[in-house]
Design a protein around this motif. Structure first.
Motif, PDB file in Angstrom:
ATOM      1  N   LEU A 129       3.558 -11.185   3.368  1.00 31.30           N
ATOM      2  CA  LEU A 129       3.737 -10.352   2.176  1.00 31.30           C
ATOM      3  C   LEU A 129       5.000 -10.734   1.404  1.00 31.30           C
ATOM      4  CD1 LEU A 129       2.653  -6.891   3.635  1.00 31.30           C
ATOM      5  CD2 LEU A 129       1.389  -8.322   2.016  1.00 31.30           C
ATOM      6  N   GLY A 130       5.926 -11.372   2.082  1.00 28.42           N
ATOM      7  CA  GLY A 130       7.138 -11.821   1.404  1.00 28.42           C
ATOM      8  C   GLY A 130       6.949 -13.094   0.600  1.00 28.42           C
ATOM      9  N   HIS A 131       5.777 -13.696   0.705  1.00 32.07           N
ATOM     10  CA  HIS A 131       5.532 -14.961  -0.001  1.00 32.07           C
ATOM     11  C   HIS A 131       4.247 -14.937  -0.824  1.00 32.07           C
ATOM     12  CE1 HIS A 131       8.354 -16.148   3.195  1.00 32.07           C
ATOM     13  NE2 HIS A 131       8.738 -17.092   2.346  1.00 32.07           N
ATOM     14  N   VAL A 132       3.784 -13.761  -1.216  1.00 36.78           N
ATOM     15  CA  VAL A 132       2.536 -13.687  -1.982  1.00 36.78           C
ATOM     16  C   VAL A 132       2.748 -14.190  -3.408  1.00 36.78           C
ATOM     17  CG1 VAL A 132       1.653 -11.761  -0.617  1.00 36.78           C
ATOM     18  CG2 VAL A 132       2.914 -11.282  -2.719  1.00 36.78           C
ATOM     19  N   GLY A 133       1.674 -14.750  -3.956  1.00 42.31           N
ATOM     20  CA  GLY A 133       1.713 -15.233  -5.326  1.00 42.31           C
ATOM     21  C   GLY A 133       0.802 -14.428  -6.228  1.00 42.31           C
ATOM     22  N   ALA A 134       0.593 -14.933  -7.435  1.00 44.50           N
ATOM     23  CA  ALA A 134      -0.195 -14.218  -8.436  1.00 44.50           C
ATOM     24  C   ALA A 134      -1.639 -14.021  -7.989  1.00 44.50           C
ATOM     25  CB  ALA A 134      -0.153 -14.961  -9.768  1.00 44.50           C
ATOM     26  N   GLY A 135      -2.201 -15.029  -7.309  1.00 42.28           N
ATOM     27  CA  GLY A 135      -3.594 -14.919  -6.881  1.00 42.28           C
ATOM     28  C   GLY A 135      -3.811 -13.754  -5.936  1.00 42.28           C
ATOM     29  N   PHE A 136      -2.941 -13.624  -4.947  1.00 41.76           N
ATOM     30  CA  PHE A 136      -3.057 -12.522  -3.994  1.00 41.76           C
ATOM     31  C   PHE A 136      -2.863 -11.181  -4.706  1.00 41.76           C
ATOM     32  CE2 PHE A 136      -1.424  -9.472  -0.927  1.00 41.76           C
ATOM     33  CZ  PHE A 136      -2.263  -9.651   0.160  1.00 41.76           C
ATOM     34  N   LYS A 137      -1.891 -11.122  -5.588  1.00 41.98           N
ATOM     35  CA  LYS A 137      -1.628  -9.860  -6.306  1.00 41.98           C
ATOM     36  C   LYS A 137      -2.797  -9.488  -7.207  1.00 41.98           C
ATOM     37  CE  LYS A 137       3.424  -9.998  -6.242  1.00 41.98           C
ATOM     38  NZ  LYS A 137       4.661 -10.051  -7.055  1.00 41.98           N
ATOM     39  N   ASP A 138      -3.389 -10.477  -7.884  1.00 46.40           N
ATOM     40  CA  ASP A 138      -4.545 -10.203  -8.744  1.00 46.40           C
ATOM     41  C   ASP A 138      -5.725  -9.705  -7.922  1.00 46.40           C
ATOM     42  OD1 ASP A 138      -3.152 -10.968 -10.978  1.00 46.40           O
ATOM     43  OD2 ASP A 138      -4.063 -12.953 -11.132  1.00 46.40           O
ATOM     44  N   PHE A 139      -5.980 -10.374  -6.797  1.00 49.00           N
ATOM     45  CA  PHE A 139      -7.148 -10.035  -5.969  1.00 49.00           C
ATOM     46  C   PHE A 139      -7.013  -8.656  -5.346  1.00 49.00           C
ATOM     47  CE2 PHE A 139      -9.930 -10.134  -2.283  1.00 49.00           C
ATOM     48  CZ  PHE A 139     -11.054 -10.787  -2.757  1.00 49.00           C
ATOM     49  N   THR A 140      -5.796  -8.284  -4.959  1.00 51.94           N
ATOM     50  CA  THR A 140      -5.604  -7.019  -4.245  1.00 51.94           C
ATOM     51  C   THR A 140      -5.121  -5.875  -5.138  1.00 51.94           C
ATOM     52  OG1 THR A 140      -3.341  -7.655  -3.626  1.00 51.94           O
ATOM     53  CG2 THR A 140      -5.124  -8.187  -2.066  1.00 51.94           C
ATOM     54  N   ARG A 141      -5.034  -6.126  -6.431  1.00 57.26           N
ATOM     55  CA  ARG A 141      -4.552  -5.077  -7.344  1.00 57.26           C
ATOM     56  C   ARG A 141      -5.349  -3.795  -7.188  1.00 57.26           C
ATOM     57  NH1 ARG A 141      -6.569  -3.382 -11.990  1.00 57.26           N
ATOM     58  NH2 ARG A 141      -8.062  -5.125 -12.029  1.00 57.26           N
ATOM     59  N   ILE A 142      -6.679  -3.893  -7.095  1.00 51.78           N
ATOM     60  CA  ILE A 142      -7.508  -2.695  -7.049  1.00 51.78           C
ATOM     61  C   ILE A 142      -7.468  -1.994  -5.685  1.00 51.78           C
ATOM     62  CG2 ILE A 142      -9.038  -3.262  -8.967  1.00 51.78           C
ATOM     63  CD1 ILE A 142     -11.010  -4.476  -7.028  1.00 51.78           C
ATOM     64  N   ALA A 143      -6.802  -2.608  -4.704  1.00 50.77           N
ATOM     65  CA  ALA A 143      -6.622  -1.927  -3.422  1.00 50.77           C
ATOM     66  C   ALA A 143      -5.610  -0.783  -3.534  1.00 50.77           C
ATOM     67  CB  ALA A 143      -6.190  -2.907  -2.339  1.00 50.77           C
ATOM     68  N   ALA A 144      -4.940  -0.688  -4.670  1.00 49.48           N
ATOM     69  CA  ALA A 144      -4.033   0.436  -4.913  1.00 49.48           C
ATOM     70  C   ALA A 144      -4.773   1.658  -5.457  1.00 49.48           C
ATOM     71  CB  ALA A 144      -2.925   0.017  -5.891  1.00 49.48           C
ATOM     72  N   SER A 145      -6.088   1.539  -5.655  1.00 46.58           N
ATOM     73  CA  SER A 145      -6.900   2.648  -6.171  1.00 46.58           C
ATOM     74  C   SER A 145      -6.978   3.779  -5.143  1.00 46.58           C
ATOM     75  CB  SER A 145      -8.309   2.160  -6.506  1.00 46.58           C
ATOM     76  OG  SER A 145      -8.267   1.105  -7.428  1.00 46.58           O
ATOM     77  N   SER A 146      -7.503   4.914  -5.587  1.00 44.48           N
ATOM     78  CA  SER A 146      -7.582   6.108  -4.748  1.00 44.48           C
ATOM     79  C   SER A 146      -8.440   5.873  -3.502  1.00 44.48           C
ATOM     80  CB  SER A 146      -8.171   7.266  -5.555  1.00 44.48           C
ATOM     81  OG  SER A 146      -8.546   8.336  -4.707  1.00 44.48           O
ATOM     82  N   PRO A 147      -7.844   5.928  -2.309  1.00 43.95           N
ATOM     83  CA  PRO A 147      -8.634   5.756  -1.077  1.00 43.95           C
ATOM     84  C   PRO A 147      -9.704   6.828  -0.911  1.00 43.95           C
ATOM     85  CG  PRO A 147      -6.294   5.465  -0.628  1.00 43.95           C
ATOM     86  CD  PRO A 147      -6.399   6.011  -2.024  1.00 43.95           C
ATOM     87  N   GLU A 148      -9.411   8.057  -1.296  1.00 45.52           N
ATOM     88  CA  GLU A 148     -10.393   9.136  -1.169  1.00 45.52           C
ATOM     89  C   GLU A 148     -11.614   8.856  -2.022  1.00 45.52           C
ATOM     90  OE1 GLU A 148     -10.600  14.025  -1.634  1.00 45.52           O
ATOM     91  OE2 GLU A 148      -9.079  12.887  -2.729  1.00 45.52           O
ATOM     92  N   MET A 149     -11.379   8.429  -3.253  1.00 44.81           N
ATOM     93  CA  MET A 149     -12.492   8.144  -4.155  1.00 44.81           C
ATOM     94  C   MET A 149     -13.365   7.021  -3.611  1.00 44.81           C
ATOM     95  SD  MET A 149     -12.414   6.983  -8.169  1.00 44.81           S
ATOM     96  CE  MET A 149     -11.799   5.330  -7.866  1.00 44.81           C
ATOM     97  N   TRP A 150     -12.741   5.949  -3.121  1.00 43.69           N
ATOM     98  CA  TRP A 150     -13.512   4.797  -2.669  1.00 43.69           C
ATOM     99  C   TRP A 150     -14.178   5.041  -1.319  1.00 43.69           C
ATOM    100  CZ3 TRP A 150     -15.619   1.434  -5.571  1.00 43.69           C
ATOM    101  CH2 TRP A 150     -15.101   1.270  -6.855  1.00 43.69           C
ATOM    102  N   ARG A 151     -13.596   5.902  -0.494  1.00 43.59           N
ATOM    103  CA  ARG A 151     -14.301   6.337   0.722  1.00 43.59           C
ATOM    104  C   ARG A 151     -15.621   6.992   0.353  1.00 43.59           C
ATOM    105  NH1 ARG A 151     -11.924  11.671   2.825  1.00 43.59           N
ATOM    106  NH2 ARG A 151     -13.135  12.307   0.994  1.00 43.59           N
TER     107      ARG A 151
END
Length: 294
Positions: free
Chosen positions: A218-240
């Motif tokens: 996580l200390g060496h992530v680049g733009a690709g990882f951040k772009d791909f995982t951006r939506i993982a910050a969405s509401s966990p309750e909603m996506w459950r």
């Protein structure tokens, strides 16, 4: 059929769940000047206070009082909570009041509406605005969230043409481009192009976080990882709730995705550069064509 006098004014609108979608809708409706008043219903006092402070809602009420007062009610809660909302509303639902929603799954929500509302289900016009963001909560709301974005309408056989048209106009008033499709087709399409990407984003994030050297990775992530995982910050309750509510279609898409991943693993294991390039080329061209369509 609703007794709202003008399709350019939707009277008193109640938004149930004033998170990103709900608060953005309140801001957009008020900016468009198509409502007399916007009321908010929700669980979090902090979120409701934030929505009122930023002008997304004019007041806070409980769902019973909202049902009695409203011309239009919009359910912006996680889909698993909609049955409970219908149960609270049903005894107090006036014939003049229309209901729509912002749920990402439709089959489960429509079933709940028909089972709970009975003959009053004709007052519910299901919808799904294809708008959102990685963040959630009223503080992330934007008045232009829906502008130029699709909102899918899945009308019921019980809906009158007039009421369907009114709800189409309602979503168009905040800038949405409205399209009508059937409920089964909706849930199949969005399992592939919305639900699966969120699941994969969560999965990649979980995979890295659960690894022994997670901190270093996580200390060496680049733009690709951040772009791909951006939506993982969405509401966990909603996506459950979305995963469970649309599980049949999602499992089908997951199975197909796993076939592709296993095929790619085999190509890598066999040092098959030509096979990988062929697969990548096909995917790359499809992605470029997608950009060209916009």
């Amino acid at each position: 059929m609703t007794t709202i006098q003008s399709a350019s004014n939707y009277g008193t609108v109640t938004i149930v769940g004033v998170g990103l979608i709900g608060a953005s809708l309140g801001l957009a409706l008020k900016q468009a000047g198509v409502v007399n008043k916007v009321l908010g219903v929700g669980r979090s006092k902090e979120n409701l206070d934030q929505a009122q402070k930023m002008g997304a809602i004019d007041g806070v009420v409980d769902l019973v009082e909202a049902t009695k007062q409203s011309d239009v009610i919009v359910l912006c809660v996680p889909v698993a909570q909609m049955r409970a909302a219908f149960e609270v509303m049903e005894p107090h639902l006036e014939s003049r009041t229309m209901i729509t929603d912002a749920g990402s799954t439709k089959g489960d929500v429509i079933l709940a509406a028909k089972e709970v509302l009975g003959k009053k289900a004709c007052q519910f016009v299901p919808a799904h605005p294809i708008a959102g963001g990685a963040q959630h909560g009223a503080s992330a709301a934007k008045a232009d969230l829906f502008k130029g974005k699709q909102t899918i309408i899945c009308p019921l056989q019980e809906n009158s043409p007039e009421d369907t048209a009114l709800i189409i106009g309602f979503w168009e008033s905040v800038g949405s481009v409205v399209k009508k499709i059937g409920v089964v087709q909706h849930d199949a399409i969005y399992a592939a192009v919305s639900h699966l990407p969120h699941i994969l984003s969560y999965a990649l994030m979980a995979s890295v976080v659960n690894s022994e050297d997670a901190e270093q990775k996580l200390g060496h992530v680049g733009a690709g990882f951040k772009d791909f995982t951006r939506i993982a910050a969405s509401s966990p309750e909603m996506w459950r709730d979305i995963c469970l509510g649309n599980r049949t279609a999602i499992l089908k898409e997951l199975d197909q995705y796993l076939l592709i991943v296993n095929h790619m693993r085999k190509l890598i294991a066999e040092n098959d550069g030509a096979g990988l390039e062929k697969l990548f080329n096909r995917a790359s061209k499809a992605r470029q064509d997608l950009d060209a369509m916009e």
